[in-house]
Design a protein around this motif. Structure first.
Motif, short mmCIF file in Angstrom:
data_model
loop_
_atom_site.label_atom_id
_atom_site.label_comp_id
_atom_site.label_asym_id
_atom_site.label_seq_id
_atom_site.Cartn_x
_atom_site.Cartn_y
_atom_site.Cartn_z
N LYS A 95 0.83 -1.20 0.00
CA LYS A 95 0.00 0.00 0.00
C LYS A 95 0.87 1.25 0.00
CE LYS A 95 -0.82 0.35 4.98
NZ LYS A 95 -1.81 0.25 6.01
N LYS A 96 0.39 2.25 -0.71
CA LYS A 96 1.08 3.53 -0.81
C LYS A 96 0.11 4.60 -0.31
CE LYS A 96 4.06 2.18 -4.48
NZ LYS A 96 5.25 2.69 -5.02
N CYS A 97 0.45 5.18 0.82
CA CYS A 97 -0.47 6.13 1.45
C CYS A 97 -0.12 7.58 1.17
CB CYS A 97 -0.51 5.87 2.96
SG CYS A 97 -1.26 4.29 3.36
N ASP A 98 1.03 7.83 0.57
CA ASP A 98 1.38 9.21 0.24
C ASP A 98 0.45 9.70 -0.86
OD1 ASP A 98 3.46 9.09 2.04
OD2 ASP A 98 4.90 8.45 0.53
N PRO A 99 -0.22 10.84 -0.62
CA PRO A 99 -1.12 11.34 -1.67
C PRO A 99 -0.36 11.76 -2.91
CG PRO A 99 -1.08 12.84 0.22
CD PRO A 99 -0.20 11.69 0.55
N THR A 100 -0.98 11.54 -4.03
CA THR A 100 -0.38 11.93 -5.31
C THR A 100 -1.41 12.73 -6.10
OG1 THR A 100 0.73 11.12 -7.28
CG2 THR A 100 -1.07 9.78 -6.46
N SER A 114 -4.22 3.54 -1.78
CA SER A 114 -4.72 2.52 -0.86
C SER A 114 -5.90 3.09 -0.10
CB SER A 114 -3.62 2.10 0.11
OG SER A 114 -4.11 1.14 1.00
N ASN A 115 -6.81 2.21 0.30
CA ASN A 115 -7.97 2.68 1.06
C ASN A 115 -7.88 2.29 2.53
OD1 ASN A 115 -8.34 -0.04 0.79
ND2 ASN A 115 -10.36 0.08 -0.13
N SER A 116 -6.74 1.76 2.98
CA SER A 116 -6.60 1.36 4.37
C SER A 116 -5.46 2.11 5.06
CB SER A 116 -6.36 -0.15 4.46
OG SER A 116 -5.17 -0.49 3.78
N CYS A 117 -5.29 3.36 4.72
CA CYS A 117 -4.16 4.13 5.25
C CYS A 117 -4.39 4.64 6.67
CB CYS A 117 -3.85 5.31 4.33
SG CYS A 117 -3.18 4.76 2.75
N ASN A 118 -5.63 4.64 7.14
CA ASN A 118 -5.91 5.14 8.48
C ASN A 118 -5.72 4.08 9.55
OD1 ASN A 118 -6.52 7.65 7.42
ND2 ASN A 118 -8.69 7.17 7.21
N GLU A 119 -5.56 2.82 9.14
CA GLU A 119 -5.37 1.73 10.08
C GLU A 119 -3.91 1.73 10.55
OE1 GLU A 119 -6.53 -1.82 8.08
OE2 GLU A 119 -8.48 -0.98 7.52
N PRO A 120 -3.69 1.51 11.86
CA PRO A 120 -2.30 1.49 12.34
C PRO A 120 -1.57 0.26 11.81
CG PRO A 120 -3.81 0.88 14.09
CD PRO A 120 -4.66 1.29 12.92
N GLU A 121 -0.29 0.43 11.52
CA GLU A 121 0.52 -0.66 11.00
C GLU A 121 1.24 -1.35 12.16
OE1 GLU A 121 3.66 -1.44 7.41
OE2 GLU A 121 3.57 0.55 8.28
N THR A 122 1.18 -2.66 12.19
CA THR A 122 1.89 -3.43 13.20
C THR A 122 3.31 -3.66 12.73
OG1 THR A 122 -0.14 -4.57 13.84
CG2 THR A 122 1.93 -5.60 14.50
#
Length: 159
Positions: A95-100, A114-122
């Motif tokens: 996933k790429k969360c940096d806006p373009t 990506s649509n799951s950028c607000n979820e914390p990454e483990t």
């Protein structure tokens, strides 16, 4: 002619869309597609001659996973139990969360890939570019105080 939609859906769900929008040069070099330091994973690919037909090239993908065996369930807490469960999902790694900025109909929009950028990454290990701290008991002249200690000092303090 049969529909290819089920195959496309299967490929997407398995994370085989890594090469979408990727510009390939025919120089035979290995390309890094994913370098996730948080999960200790590197995904590379390159074109190699086919084993079945040497005149044809196929895409070879290599996935390197380093499992940090002494990783804690909470990496910021040195007293938490050791992690015994490691989960690797290609969709999360890629996933790429940096806006373009993209142009649609003559107008410019901000978009994320990506649509799951607000979820914390483990994370399974420290990202050396991020500052991690924890609270520890510090005894000085018989008095115990709780202070913040840096777990990754080089990231927390400027030279």
């Amino acid at each position: 002619m049969k529909s290819s939609l089920p195959w496309v859906a299967l490929a997407v769900s398995l994370g085989f869309v890594l090469v979408a929008g990727y510009q390939w040069n025919d120089d035979g070099e290995e390309r890094v597609l994913v370098n996730n330091k948080c999960k200790c994973v590197t995904v590379t690919s390159k074109f190699v001659p086919s084993k079945d037909n040497p005149e044809e090239e196929v895409l070879e993908r290599n996935i390197r996973i380093i499992v940090p065996l002494k990783s804690r369930q909470n990496i910021s807490d040195p007293t938490s139990p050791l992690r015994t469960n490691f989960v690797y999902r290609m969709t999360e790694l890629c996933k790429k969360c940096d806006p373009t900025e993209i142009e649609l109909g003559g107008e410019i929009y901000q978009a994320q890939q990506s649509n799951s950028c607000n979820e914390p990454e483990t994370c399974y290990t420290y990202d050396r570019d991020k500052c991690y701290t924890t609270t520890i008991p510090f005894v000085y002249h018989g008095e115990t105080k709780q202070i913040q200690a840096a777990l990754t000092p080089t990231s927390c303090y400027a030279d």
